[in-house]
Design a protein around this motif. Structure first.
Motif, PDB file in Angstrom:
ATOM      1  N   ASP A 101      10.075 -18.564   1.867  1.00 56.14           N
ATOM      2  CA  ASP A 101       9.718 -17.518   1.906  1.00 56.14           C
ATOM      3  C   ASP A 101      10.448 -16.715   2.996  1.00 56.14           C
ATOM      4  N   ASP A 102      11.753 -17.152   3.470  1.00 55.43           N
ATOM      5  CA  ASP A 102      12.298 -16.431   4.377  1.00 55.43           C
ATOM      6  C   ASP A 102      13.722 -15.910   3.615  1.00 55.43           C
ATOM      7  N   ALA A 103      14.831 -15.618   4.644  1.00 54.45           N
ATOM      8  CA  ALA A 103      16.109 -15.226   3.922  1.00 54.45           C
ATOM      9  C   ALA A 103      17.010 -15.455   5.306  1.00 54.45           C
ATOM     10  N   VAL A 104      18.084 -16.287   4.748  1.00 56.50           N
ATOM     11  CA  VAL A 104      19.140 -16.658   5.918  1.00 56.50           C
ATOM     12  C   VAL A 104      20.172 -15.716   5.913  1.00 56.50           C
ATOM     13  N   HIS A 105      20.690 -15.630   7.018  1.00 57.87           N
ATOM     14  CA  HIS A 105      21.812 -14.389   7.039  1.00 57.87           C
ATOM     15  C   HIS A 105      23.180 -15.111   6.563  1.00 57.87           C
ATOM     16  N   PRO A 106      24.261 -14.155   6.368  1.00 61.63           N
ATOM     17  CA  PRO A 106      25.303 -14.561   5.750  1.00 61.63           C
ATOM     18  C   PRO A 106      26.096 -15.741   6.413  1.00 61.63           C
ATOM     19  N   SER A 107      26.103 -15.698   7.839  1.00 66.13           N
ATOM     20  CA  SER A 107      26.739 -16.944   8.814  1.00 66.13           C
ATOM     21  C   SER A 107      25.854 -17.936   8.890  1.00 66.13           C
ATOM     22  N   TRP A 108      24.864 -18.311   8.112  1.00 65.53           N
ATOM     23  CA  TRP A 108      23.960 -19.247   8.702  1.00 65.53           C
ATOM     24  C   TRP A 108      24.475 -20.494   8.691  1.00 65.53           C
ATOM     25  N   ILE A 109      25.070 -21.046   7.469  1.00 66.59           N
ATOM     26  CA  ILE A 109      25.663 -22.297   7.353  1.00 66.59           C
ATOM     27  C   ILE A 109      26.587 -22.504   8.205  1.00 66.59           C
ATOM     28  N   ASP A 110      27.458 -21.645   8.542  1.00 66.99           N
ATOM     29  CA  ASP A 110      28.747 -21.824   9.350  1.00 66.99           C
ATOM     30  C   ASP A 110      28.139 -22.001  11.024  1.00 66.99           C
ATOM     31  N   GLY A 123      19.466 -25.726  16.189  1.00 64.82           N
ATOM     32  CA  GLY A 123      18.414 -24.702  15.770  1.00 64.82           C
ATOM     33  C   GLY A 123      18.777 -23.351  15.917  1.00 64.82           C
ATOM     34  N   GLY A 124      18.392 -22.483  14.977  1.00 66.31           N
ATOM     35  CA  GLY A 124      18.958 -21.088  15.152  1.00 66.31           C
ATOM     36  C   GLY A 124      17.781 -20.138  15.407  1.00 66.31           C
ATOM     37  N   PRO A 125      18.056 -19.018  15.622  1.00 59.58           N
ATOM     38  CA  PRO A 125      17.070 -17.954  15.952  1.00 59.58           C
ATOM     39  C   PRO A 125      16.434 -17.245  14.952  1.00 59.58           C
ATOM     40  N   THR A 126      15.234 -16.638  14.717  1.00 53.86           N
ATOM     41  CA  THR A 126      14.530 -15.892  13.838  1.00 53.86           C
ATOM     42  C   THR A 126      14.589 -14.477  14.369  1.00 53.86           C
ATOM     43  N   GLU A 127      14.905 -13.521  13.406  1.00 57.06           N
ATOM     44  CA  GLU A 127      14.626 -12.297  13.515  1.00 57.06           C
ATOM     45  C   GLU A 127      13.423 -11.539  12.557  1.00 57.06           C
ATOM     46  N   VAL A 128      12.551 -10.695  12.984  1.00 60.34           N
ATOM     47  CA  VAL A 128      11.310 -10.526  12.149  1.00 60.34           C
ATOM     48  C   VAL A 128      11.290  -8.877  11.670  1.00 60.34           C
ATOM     49  N   GLU A 129      12.261  -8.213  11.836  1.00 65.41           N
ATOM     50  CA  GLU A 129      12.395  -6.868  11.501  1.00 65.41           C
ATOM     51  C   GLU A 129      12.555  -6.849  10.113  1.00 65.41           C
ATOM     52  N   THR A 130      13.288  -7.639   9.505  1.00 68.25           N
ATOM     53  CA  THR A 130      13.733  -7.264   7.910  1.00 68.25           C
ATOM     54  C   THR A 130      12.624  -7.629   6.948  1.00 68.25           C
ATOM     55  N   LEU A 131      11.966  -8.343   6.951  1.00 66.48           N
ATOM     56  CA  LEU A 131      10.996  -8.807   6.404  1.00 66.48           C
ATOM     57  C   LEU A 131       9.552  -8.446   6.421  1.00 66.48           C
ATOM     58  N   GLY A 163      11.461 -26.083  12.196  1.00 66.49           N
ATOM     59  CA  GLY A 163      11.572 -26.301  10.939  1.00 66.49           C
ATOM     60  C   GLY A 163      12.150 -25.245  10.040  1.00 66.49           C
ATOM     61  N   ALA A 164      11.981 -24.018  10.360  1.00 69.01           N
ATOM     62  CA  ALA A 164      12.457 -22.762   9.409  1.00 69.01           C
ATOM     63  C   ALA A 164      13.935 -22.674   9.564  1.00 69.01           C
ATOM     64  N   ASN A 165      14.469 -23.262  10.631  1.00 69.88           N
ATOM     65  CA  ASN A 165      16.006 -22.897  11.012  1.00 69.88           C
ATOM     66  C   ASN A 165      16.461 -23.996  11.438  1.00 69.88           C
ATOM     67  N   PHE A 166      16.926 -25.041  10.873  1.00 69.81           N
ATOM     68  CA  PHE A 166      17.066 -26.480  11.359  1.00 69.81           C
ATOM     69  C   PHE A 166      18.346 -26.945  10.794  1.00 69.81           C
ATOM     70  N   GLY A 167      19.390 -27.687  11.499  1.00 70.45           N
ATOM     71  CA  GLY A 167      20.682 -28.384  11.271  1.00 70.45           C
ATOM     72  C   GLY A 167      20.584 -29.869  11.700  1.00 70.45           C
ATOM     73  N   VAL A 211      21.299 -17.354  11.918  1.00 68.46           N
ATOM     74  CA  VAL A 211      19.994 -16.502  12.141  1.00 68.46           C
ATOM     75  C   VAL A 211      19.264 -16.297  10.742  1.00 68.46           C
ATOM     76  N   VAL A 212      18.038 -16.441  10.912  1.00 69.95           N
ATOM     77  CA  VAL A 212      17.049 -16.411   9.641  1.00 69.95           C
ATOM     78  C   VAL A 212      16.266 -15.151  10.073  1.00 69.95           C
ATOM     79  N   SER A 213      15.940 -14.514   8.675  1.00 69.73           N
ATOM     80  CA  SER A 213      15.113 -13.339   8.778  1.00 69.73           C
ATOM     81  C   SER A 213      13.878 -14.206   8.481  1.00 69.73           C
ATOM     82  N   TYR A 214      12.723 -14.182   9.246  1.00 71.84           N
ATOM     83  CA  TYR A 214      11.535 -14.986   9.124  1.00 71.84           C
ATOM     84  C   TYR A 214      10.523 -13.882   8.934  1.00 71.84           C
TER      85      TYR A 214
END
Length: 370
Positions: A101-110, A123-131, A163-167, A211-214
């Protein structure tokens, strides 16, 4: 441009999913905008959905510019089980995990791949404004996202990856034993995984550009329950990691959170944002107290069992990582080095799962089935 589906993928994106037919397309669409040149696949690990999710996946398999598979993870309810089944179905070198139910940003994989060049788990950060257009995004404090962004860290202990933004490299996940499925429904699975990884000698690092939109929980009731579970799960974590330096607070410190609530009680009348922040703090404080009570009761029981070993019956609780290697679906024969094997063997001699000595894994599963 369509990607060449015949190319061997280096990255598997695992999405644990349950009844997310309405929200999953947002995440799948976000993955179509990845800037990476690395071939990747998407594995939707379906935890027994009943909302028509399979039809959504079938549609996206025809339109997505990346190979995509649905993985049946209905054997046991829980996000940890869904993650483990997804990892087991992957054959890629790297595994990235995000929520449905989130949305990864374009540079997420890289972003993850850049950090994984030097670390074992990222682990990457989450931002909460978008969703989150509502007041929920103001009820909690989220650190600013910049090049200096760091992973969250438990006070006096180790950092952890959500676990919402893991590699991670797939071989590392297998060596660790995956996520503990016994924590499904209790919480703390991502902290447990991160801490076991570090205690076994693996490195954990931030990936600031991944970054992930959480998507936050909607409403005060759902948010309060989530915050309560965030801290109530520490009763099991204190039992597991106390010998490694994770120490519970004193009752005086735990109850101190309620003093803050009393002092700031008028905030309940100062609007939706102030009321939400007060309730979030109250739920977190209540969870800490409940966790501490459970922990002390369990320690008392363990002490009595040690005094009366003949009454304990059953096997002694074992090391968390070794139990996971034996029970989780990820692991067959972990491909890790002799050094890591020795570390796991040494670690097994002084860690415990935090279960009562008279309660083994089969007992817990049998009671759950009943």
């Amino acid at each position: 441009m369509k990607r060449d589906r015949s190319v061997t993928v280096r990255v598997s994106v695992v999405i644990p999913t349950y009844n997310a037919a309405a929200s999953l397309p947002v995440q799948l669409e976000a993955l179509t905008h990845q800037t990476t040149t690395e071939p990747f696949e998407v594995l939707v690990s379906d935890n027994g959905s009943t909302d028509g999710l399979a039809a959504v996946i079938d549609e996206w398999q025809q339109r997505a510019p990346y190979p995509m598979r649905r993985v049946d993870a209905s054997g046991r309810k829980g996000v940890s089980h869904a993650r483990n089944v997804g990892v087991a179905a992957s054959e890629a070198e790297f595994v990235l995990v995000c929520d449905a139910d989130d949305a990864v940003h374009p540079s997420w994989i890289d972003g993850h791949l850049k950090s994984l060049a030097k670390a074992d788990v990222t682990g990457g950060p989450t931002e909460v404004e978008t969703l989150n257009p509502g007041p929920e995004r103001f009820w909690r404090d989220f650190p600013p996202i910049d090049d200096d962004w760091q992973l969250p860290k438990e006070k006096g202990f180790l950092s952890w990856v959500t676990g919402a933004n893991f590699g991670a490299r797939r071989s590392v996940i297998e060596a660790i034993g995956g996520w503990d499925e016994n924590l499904d429904g209790l919480g703390g699975d991502d902290l447990d995984f991160s801490w076991r990884a570090q205690l076994l000698g693996f490195t954990v690092a931030p990936a600031p550009s991944a970054v992930v939109s959480y998507r936050l929980r909607r409403g005060l009731r759902a948010t309060a329950l989530q915050m309560y579970l965030y801290t109530a799960c520490f009763s099991a974590l204190w039992q597991r990691f106390s010998v490694d330096g994770l120490t519970p607070p004193t009752f005086r410190n735990a109850v101190g959170g309620f003093a803050y609530m009393v002092w700031h009680f008028p905030r309940l009348l100062r609007g939706e944002v102030a009321r939400g922040r007060w309730i979030v703090h109250a739920a977190l404080s209540y969870g800490v107290v409940i966790a501490l009570v459970r922990y002390r009761m369990q320690e008392r029981r363990r002490g009595l069992d040690r005094r009366h070993p003949l009454d304990a019956g059953g096997t002694q609780a074992g090391n968390a990582t070794d139990r996971l290697v034996a029970s989780n679906t990820v692991v067959s024969e972990p491909p890790h080095s002799q050094t890591v094997q020795r570390e796991r063997s040494d670690h097994a001699r002084h860690r415990n799962l935090g279960r009562a000595p008279d309660e083994d894994l089969s007992d817990r599963r049998r009671r759950g089935a009943e």
